[in-house]
Design a protein around this motif. Structure first.
Motif, short mmCIF file in Angstrom:
data_model
loop_
_atom_site.label_atom_id
_atom_site.label_comp_id
_atom_site.label_asym_id
_atom_site.label_seq_id
_atom_site.Cartn_x
_atom_site.Cartn_y
_atom_site.Cartn_z
N ALA A 134 0.83 -1.21 0.00
CA ALA A 134 0.00 0.00 0.00
C ALA A 134 0.86 1.25 0.00
O ALA A 134 1.98 1.27 0.53
CB ALA A 134 -0.92 0.01 1.23
N GLY A 146 0.71 0.54 6.04
CA GLY A 146 -0.12 -0.62 6.34
C GLY A 146 0.44 -1.83 5.62
O GLY A 146 0.78 -1.76 4.44
N LEU A 152 -1.05 -1.87 10.92
CA LEU A 152 -0.93 -0.45 10.65
C LEU A 152 0.15 0.09 11.58
O LEU A 152 0.07 -0.10 12.81
CB LEU A 152 -2.27 0.25 10.92
CG LEU A 152 -2.37 1.73 10.57
CD1 LEU A 152 -2.23 1.94 9.06
CD2 LEU A 152 -3.70 2.30 11.06
N PHE A 185 -3.84 -4.54 4.47
CA PHE A 185 -3.73 -3.15 4.02
C PHE A 185 -3.02 -3.16 2.66
O PHE A 185 -1.92 -3.68 2.53
CB PHE A 185 -2.93 -2.30 5.00
CG PHE A 185 -3.62 -2.10 6.32
CD1 PHE A 185 -4.68 -1.21 6.44
CD2 PHE A 185 -3.21 -2.79 7.45
CE1 PHE A 185 -5.32 -1.01 7.65
CE2 PHE A 185 -3.83 -2.59 8.67
CZ PHE A 185 -4.90 -1.70 8.77
N HIS A 188 -4.52 2.02 -1.81
CA HIS A 188 -4.36 3.46 -1.58
C HIS A 188 -3.70 3.81 -0.26
O HIS A 188 -3.15 4.89 -0.11
CB HIS A 188 -5.72 4.15 -1.65
CG HIS A 188 -6.75 3.52 -0.76
ND1 HIS A 188 -6.78 3.71 0.59
CD2 HIS A 188 -7.77 2.69 -1.06
CE1 HIS A 188 -7.79 3.02 1.12
NE2 HIS A 188 -8.41 2.39 0.14
N GLY A 189 -3.75 2.96 0.75
CA GLY A 189 -3.08 3.25 2.01
C GLY A 189 -3.86 4.22 2.89
O GLY A 189 -5.02 4.54 2.63
N PRO A 190 -3.22 4.73 3.96
CA PRO A 190 -3.90 5.57 4.94
C PRO A 190 -4.01 7.03 4.50
O PRO A 190 -3.32 7.49 3.59
CB PRO A 190 -3.01 5.45 6.19
CG PRO A 190 -1.64 5.16 5.63
CD PRO A 190 -1.86 4.37 4.38
N VAL A 199 -8.29 4.78 7.34
CA VAL A 199 -7.74 3.75 6.47
C VAL A 199 -8.75 2.62 6.34
O VAL A 199 -9.52 2.34 7.26
CB VAL A 199 -6.39 3.23 7.02
CG1 VAL A 199 -6.58 2.51 8.35
CG2 VAL A 199 -5.68 2.36 6.01
N SER A 200 -8.76 1.96 5.20
CA SER A 200 -9.58 0.76 5.03
C SER A 200 -8.72 -0.48 5.21
O SER A 200 -7.56 -0.52 4.79
CB SER A 200 -10.25 0.75 3.64
OG SER A 200 -9.28 0.79 2.62
#
Length: 225
Positions: A134, A146, A152, A185, A188-190, A199-200
């Motif tokens: 990510a 992540g 994370l 993770f 796109h990252g945080p 973050v997802s």
């Protein structure tokens, strides 16, 4: 395996540019264009002429990295941060020894200033990959990553020391009542917005990564220190 009948067998290496480029200002070199390549290399180019200023290899590369989704920069410290997964997958060749982790390179020279790596928890797991794919994000003092095995992490930008970690491989009580669990993770990252880290967690598009459906929001609390 990927249904590309016109591709040679064995399949050739996957070394394209998947990550966005970054434009930075340097006192001596002027504006540099930074590019992270899936070959495991970071390149700095003169933005006007395209002339290569430096190239540094930090990973062996592969279909999901090398540098897969993005770089991050701290211009004040003169650092560019490169996440490396070095995962091999299917029949794509990935020669050499995998070196997953987070690398900090000098913006002016490409010289490695520090590296962070840790052991994977993926042993004997059918839904686990590790390393960093990510895109990271950098603020004034920290860099946030992540990992594909669900951690994370926040690192001190100047030397890479890990100052915070959160394990997202768990169940969550979601605000909308939907059954929710975290996972890998990736992509796109945080995101940092004011005092929030967003973050997802859960990505399973490539390889044996653990999927999930969690959007996580963390708040930085001012302790008065």
């Amino acid at each position: 395996a990927l249904n590309h009948p016109n591709c040679p067998k064995p399949t050739g290496p996957d070394v394209d540019f998947g990550a966005p480029t970054i434009l930075v200002d340097r006192a001596l070199a002027g504006q540099l264009l930074l590019g992270g390549q899936k070959s495991g290399e970071v390149h700095a180019l003169n933005r006007v002429t395209g002339e290569r200023v430096w190239t540094q290899r930090v990973g062996r590369g592969g279909i999901v990295g090398g540098i897969h989704w993005g770089l991050a920069v701290n211009e004040t410290l003169g650092l560019v941060f490169a996440p490396i997964s070095d995962k091999s997958i299917l029949d794509f060749p990935a020669p050499g020894v995998a070196a997953p982790g987070l690398y900090a390179l000098d913006l002016d020279t490409g010289v490695q200033r520090w590296r962070y790596s840790r052991e994977s928890r993926c042993e004997n797991s059918e839904s686990c990959e590790y390393g960093l794919s990510a895109a990271p994000i950098a603020t004034n003092d920290i860099v946030i990553t992540g990992s594909m095995d669900g951690f994370l992490e926040i690192h001190r930008a100047i030397d890479g020391e890990r100052i915070w970690v959160y394990d997202a491989w768990r169940q969550f009580d979601a605000v909308n009542g939907v059954a929710t669990h975290g996972g890998a993770f990736d992509a796109h990252g945080p995101l940092v917005a004011d005092n929030l880290l967003i973050v997802s967690a859960g990505y399973s598009d490539v390889g044996a990564q653990r999927g999930g459906n969690a959007l996580l929001v963390f708040e930085v609390i001012d302790d008065g220190g």
